[in-house]
Design a protein around this motif. Structure first.
Motif, PDB file in Angstrom:
ATOM      1  N   TYR A  19       9.485   4.687   3.997  1.00 28.06           N
ATOM      2  CA  TYR A  19       8.093   5.022   3.687  1.00 28.06           C
ATOM      3  C   TYR A  19       7.151   3.934   4.207  1.00 28.06           C
ATOM      4  O   TYR A  19       7.469   2.747   4.164  1.00 28.06           O
ATOM      5  CB  TYR A  19       7.896   5.161   2.177  1.00 28.06           C
ATOM      6  N   PHE A  20       5.987   4.396   4.656  1.00 30.05           N
ATOM      7  CA  PHE A  20       4.934   3.538   5.170  1.00 30.05           C
ATOM      8  C   PHE A  20       3.623   3.971   4.528  1.00 30.05           C
ATOM      9  O   PHE A  20       3.488   5.112   4.094  1.00 30.05           O
ATOM     10  CB  PHE A  20       4.778   3.711   6.689  1.00 30.05           C
ATOM     11  N   HIS A  21       2.645   3.088   4.526  1.00 29.76           N
ATOM     12  CA  HIS A  21       1.302   3.484   4.103  1.00 29.76           C
ATOM     13  C   HIS A  21       0.311   3.018   5.160  1.00 29.76           C
ATOM     14  O   HIS A  21       0.574   2.070   5.907  1.00 29.76           O
ATOM     15  CB  HIS A  21       0.955   2.918   2.730  1.00 29.76           C
ATOM     16  N   CYS A  22      -0.808   3.707   5.217  1.00 25.92           N
ATOM     17  CA  CYS A  22      -1.831   3.388   6.208  1.00 25.92           C
ATOM     18  C   CYS A  22      -3.122   4.092   5.813  1.00 25.92           C
ATOM     19  O   CYS A  22      -3.182   4.779   4.791  1.00 25.92           O
ATOM     20  CB  CYS A  22      -1.382   3.824   7.605  1.00 25.92           C
ATOM     21  N   ALA A  23      -4.118   3.950   6.650  1.00 32.60           N
ATOM     22  CA  ALA A  23      -5.371   4.679   6.453  1.00 32.60           C
ATOM     23  C   ALA A  23      -5.122   6.171   6.717  1.00 32.60           C
ATOM     24  O   ALA A  23      -4.147   6.545   7.367  1.00 32.60           O
ATOM     25  CB  ALA A  23      -6.449   4.150   7.395  1.00 32.60           C
TER      26      ALA A  23
ATOM     27  N   LYS B  75       4.376   2.812  -5.246  1.00 31.30           N
ATOM     28  CA  LYS B  75       4.926   1.888  -6.242  1.00 31.30           C
ATOM     29  C   LYS B  75       6.077   1.087  -5.647  1.00 31.30           C
ATOM     30  O   LYS B  75       6.158  -0.130  -5.839  1.00 31.30           O
ATOM     31  CB  LYS B  75       5.408   2.650  -7.476  1.00 31.30           C
ATOM     32  N   GLU B  76       6.967   1.758  -4.937  1.00 29.26           N
ATOM     33  CA  GLU B  76       8.109   1.055  -4.339  1.00 29.26           C
ATOM     34  C   GLU B  76       7.648   0.026  -3.305  1.00 29.26           C
ATOM     35  O   GLU B  76       8.208  -1.067  -3.223  1.00 29.26           O
ATOM     36  CB  GLU B  76       9.089   2.050  -3.709  1.00 29.26           C
ATOM     37  N   LEU B  77       6.639   0.371  -2.521  1.00 30.23           N
ATOM     38  CA  LEU B  77       6.068  -0.600  -1.592  1.00 30.23           C
ATOM     39  C   LEU B  77       5.508  -1.801  -2.355  1.00 30.23           C
ATOM     40  O   LEU B  77       5.735  -2.957  -1.974  1.00 30.23           O
ATOM     41  CB  LEU B  77       4.971   0.050  -0.741  1.00 30.23           C
ATOM     42  N   SER B  78       4.800  -1.541  -3.445  1.00 26.51           N
ATOM     43  CA  SER B  78       4.240  -2.620  -4.261  1.00 26.51           C
ATOM     44  C   SER B  78       5.333  -3.490  -4.856  1.00 26.51           C
ATOM     45  O   SER B  78       5.226  -4.719  -4.866  1.00 26.51           O
ATOM     46  CB  SER B  78       3.373  -2.044  -5.388  1.00 26.51           C
TER      47      SER B  78
ATOM     48  N   GLY C  65      -7.266   3.033  -7.136  1.00 25.97           N
ATOM     49  CA  GLY C  65      -8.540   2.703  -6.505  1.00 25.97           C
ATOM     50  C   GLY C  65      -8.576   3.052  -5.020  1.00 25.97           C
ATOM     51  O   GLY C  65      -9.635   3.338  -4.467  1.00 25.97           O
ATOM     52  N   ALA C  66      -7.415   3.028  -4.371  1.00 25.63           N
ATOM     53  CA  ALA C  66      -7.354   3.299  -2.925  1.00 25.63           C
ATOM     54  C   ALA C  66      -6.748   4.666  -2.613  1.00 25.63           C
ATOM     55  O   ALA C  66      -6.558   5.000  -1.439  1.00 25.63           O
ATOM     56  CB  ALA C  66      -6.526   2.202  -2.245  1.00 25.63           C
ATOM     57  N   TRP C  67      -6.444   5.445  -3.619  1.00 24.89           N
ATOM     58  CA  TRP C  67      -5.698   6.704  -3.462  1.00 24.89           C
ATOM     59  C   TRP C  67      -6.273   7.617  -2.382  1.00 24.89           C
ATOM     60  O   TRP C  67      -5.553   8.101  -1.513  1.00 24.89           O
ATOM     61  CB  TRP C  67      -5.640   7.434  -4.800  1.00 24.89           C
ATOM     62  N   ASN C  68      -7.560   7.877  -2.427  1.00 27.81           N
ATOM     63  CA  ASN C  68      -8.173   8.850  -1.514  1.00 27.81           C
ATOM     64  C   ASN C  68      -8.312   8.354  -0.077  1.00 27.81           C
ATOM     65  O   ASN C  68      -8.565   9.147   0.825  1.00 27.81           O
ATOM     66  CB  ASN C  68      -9.549   9.278  -2.038  1.00 27.81           C
ATOM     67  N   ARG C  69      -8.140   7.070   0.143  1.00 23.64           N
ATOM     68  CA  ARG C  69      -8.226   6.540   1.508  1.00 23.64           C
ATOM     69  C   ARG C  69      -6.873   6.017   2.003  1.00 23.64           C
ATOM     70  O   ARG C  69      -6.813   5.331   3.028  1.00 23.64           O
ATOM     71  CB  ARG C  69      -9.316   5.486   1.616  1.00 23.64           C
ATOM     72  N   THR C  70      -5.810   6.351   1.271  1.00 22.68           N
ATOM     73  CA  THR C  70      -4.466   5.893   1.634  1.00 22.68           C
ATOM     74  C   THR C  70      -3.582   7.076   2.010  1.00 22.68           C
ATOM     75  O   THR C  70      -3.484   8.043   1.262  1.00 22.68           O
ATOM     76  CB  THR C  70      -3.810   5.126   0.468  1.00 22.68           C
ATOM     77  N   CYS C  71      -2.963   6.957   3.154  1.00 22.18           N
ATOM     78  CA  CYS C  71      -1.981   7.943   3.600  1.00 22.18           C
ATOM     79  C   CYS C  71      -0.594   7.316   3.454  1.00 22.18           C
ATOM     80  O   CYS C  71      -0.405   6.131   3.721  1.00 22.18           O
ATOM     81  CB  CYS C  71      -2.227   8.291   5.068  1.00 22.18           C
ATOM     82  N   VAL C  72       0.355   8.112   3.028  1.00 22.94           N
ATOM     83  CA  VAL C  72       1.758   7.694   2.997  1.00 22.94           C
ATOM     84  C   VAL C  72       2.509   8.652   3.903  1.00 22.94           C
ATOM     85  O   VAL C  72       2.295   9.866   3.849  1.00 22.94           O
ATOM     86  CB  VAL C  72       2.332   7.740   1.563  1.00 22.94           C
ATOM     87  N   PHE C  73       3.351   8.099   4.746  1.00 22.13           N
ATOM     88  CA  PHE C  73       4.219   8.965   5.533  1.00 22.13           C
ATOM     89  C   PHE C  73       5.634   8.442   5.460  1.00 22.13           C
ATOM     90  O   PHE C  73       5.879   7.263   5.205  1.00 22.13           O
ATOM     91  CB  PHE C  73       3.717   9.147   6.970  1.00 22.13           C
ATOM     92  N   SER C  74       6.559   9.369   5.621  1.00 21.49           N
ATOM     93  CA  SER C  74       7.976   9.021   5.522  1.00 21.49           C
ATOM     94  C   SER C  74       8.643   9.230   6.873  1.00 21.49           C
ATOM     95  O   SER C  74       8.153   9.979   7.719  1.00 21.49           O
ATOM     96  CB  SER C  74       8.664   9.887   4.461  1.00 21.49           C
ATOM     97  N   LEU C  75       9.760   8.563   7.036  1.00 21.04           N
ATOM     98  CA  LEU C  75      10.611   8.768   8.199  1.00 21.04           C
ATOM     99  C   LEU C  75      11.969   9.182   7.674  1.00 21.04           C
ATOM    100  O   LEU C  75      12.663   8.381   7.032  1.00 21.04           O
ATOM    101  CB  LEU C  75      10.715   7.496   9.038  1.00 21.04           C
TER     102      LEU C  75
ATOM    103  N   GLU D 266       2.633  14.862   1.358  1.00 18.53           N
ATOM    104  CA  GLU D 266       1.565  15.654   0.724  1.00 18.53           C
ATOM    105  C   GLU D 266       1.731  15.729  -0.795  1.00 18.53           C
ATOM    106  O   GLU D 266       0.752  15.919  -1.514  1.00 18.53           O
ATOM    107  CB  GLU D 266       1.548  17.085   1.302  1.00 18.53           C
ATOM    108  N   ASP D 267       2.951  15.575  -1.271  1.00 21.66           N
ATOM    109  CA  ASP D 267       3.244  15.667  -2.695  1.00 21.66           C
ATOM    110  C   ASP D 267       2.767  14.397  -3.406  1.00 21.66           C
ATOM    111  O   ASP D 267       3.190  13.291  -3.057  1.00 21.66           O
ATOM    112  CB  ASP D 267       4.751  15.858  -2.900  1.00 21.66           C
ATOM    113  N   ASP D 268       1.872  14.551  -4.389  1.00 27.45           N
ATOM    114  CA  ASP D 268       1.293  13.399  -5.073  1.00 27.45           C
ATOM    115  C   ASP D 268       2.338  12.551  -5.794  1.00 27.45           C
ATOM    116  O   ASP D 268       2.235  11.321  -5.803  1.00 27.45           O
ATOM    117  CB  ASP D 268       0.208  13.844  -6.070  1.00 27.45           C
ATOM    118  N   ALA D 269       3.328  13.177  -6.397  1.00 22.48           N
ATOM    119  CA  ALA D 269       4.364  12.411  -7.106  1.00 22.48           C
ATOM    120  C   ALA D 269       5.186  11.567  -6.128  1.00 22.48           C
ATOM    121  O   ALA D 269       5.489  10.397  -6.405  1.00 22.48           O
ATOM    122  CB  ALA D 269       5.275  13.356  -7.900  1.00 22.48           C
ATOM    123  N   GLU D 270       5.532  12.130  -4.983  1.00 21.75           N
ATOM    124  CA  GLU D 270       6.275  11.383  -3.975  1.00 21.75           C
ATOM    125  C   GLU D 270       5.415  10.256  -3.397  1.00 21.75           C
ATOM    126  O   GLU D 270       5.896   9.133  -3.176  1.00 21.75           O
ATOM    127  CB  GLU D 270       6.757  12.314  -2.855  1.00 21.75           C
TER     128      GLU D 270
END
Length: 162
Positions: A54-58, A115-118, A135-145, A105-109
């Motif tokens: 998992y990664f996070h980005c804008a 959380k795991e990144l944190s 606080g950053a939820w709406n401007r944060t994208c998470v994608f998986s590989l 796209e799934d909010d729980a995932e």
């Protein structure tokens, strides 16, 4: 695509060794490419969690644009890189993952991945993490590989030390 067998099979790492490296290291290089375009490779923090990376980005940007068009990717982690000048060699150990990148796209995932990144990079303090994540939820994208193929290799000198 069929993945080629490693030429120097004696230097191949086991799946467990590869997973250990994925869990231990903090930065890897993600490589993406649109059809016929130059590859786009960038270093990223990541977490290996539930069999995926998992990664996070804008929520917008070049990598997101590419993933939406062509989701095949590779990810490389360097675990050991010691130049041994007197032997004209490098003692290396690395892992390469081939898979498909997908925007979560799934909010729980998404929450679990953030959380795991944190936990990996900061601490296990859920209270502080949740404040930052929310606080950053709406401007944060998470994608998986997802992992279609995983391989690791090390210098023969490291193999011989085992």
């Amino acid at each position: 695509m069929m993945f080629k067998q490693m030429r120097r099979i004696k230097q191949q790492l086991s799946e467990k060794e590869c997973i250990d490296i994925l869990q231990r290291q903090k930065v890897g290089t993600l490589a993406l490419a649109e059809n016929g375009d130059y590859p786009y490779a960038l270093p990223l923090n990541y977490v290996y969690y539930n069999g995926k990376i998992y990664f996070h980005c804008a929520i917008t940007g070049h990598k997101i644009d590419i993933i939406k068009k062509q989701n095949k990717a590779s990810f490389c982690i360097i675990d050991e890189d010691t130049v041994v000048p007197e032997k004209y060699t490098t003692f290396y150990r690395s892992v390469i993952v081939f898979g498909k990148a997908e925007i979560v796209e799934d909010d729980a995932e998404k929450m679990a991945a953030l959380k795991e990144l944190s936990y990996k990079y900061i601490s296990k303090d859920d209270k502080a993490h949740l404040k930052e994540i929310n606080g950053a939820w709406n401007r944060t994208c998470v994608f998986s590989l997802s992992i279609d193929y995983l391989s690791g290799k090390e210098a023969i000198e490291l193999t011989q030390q085992k």
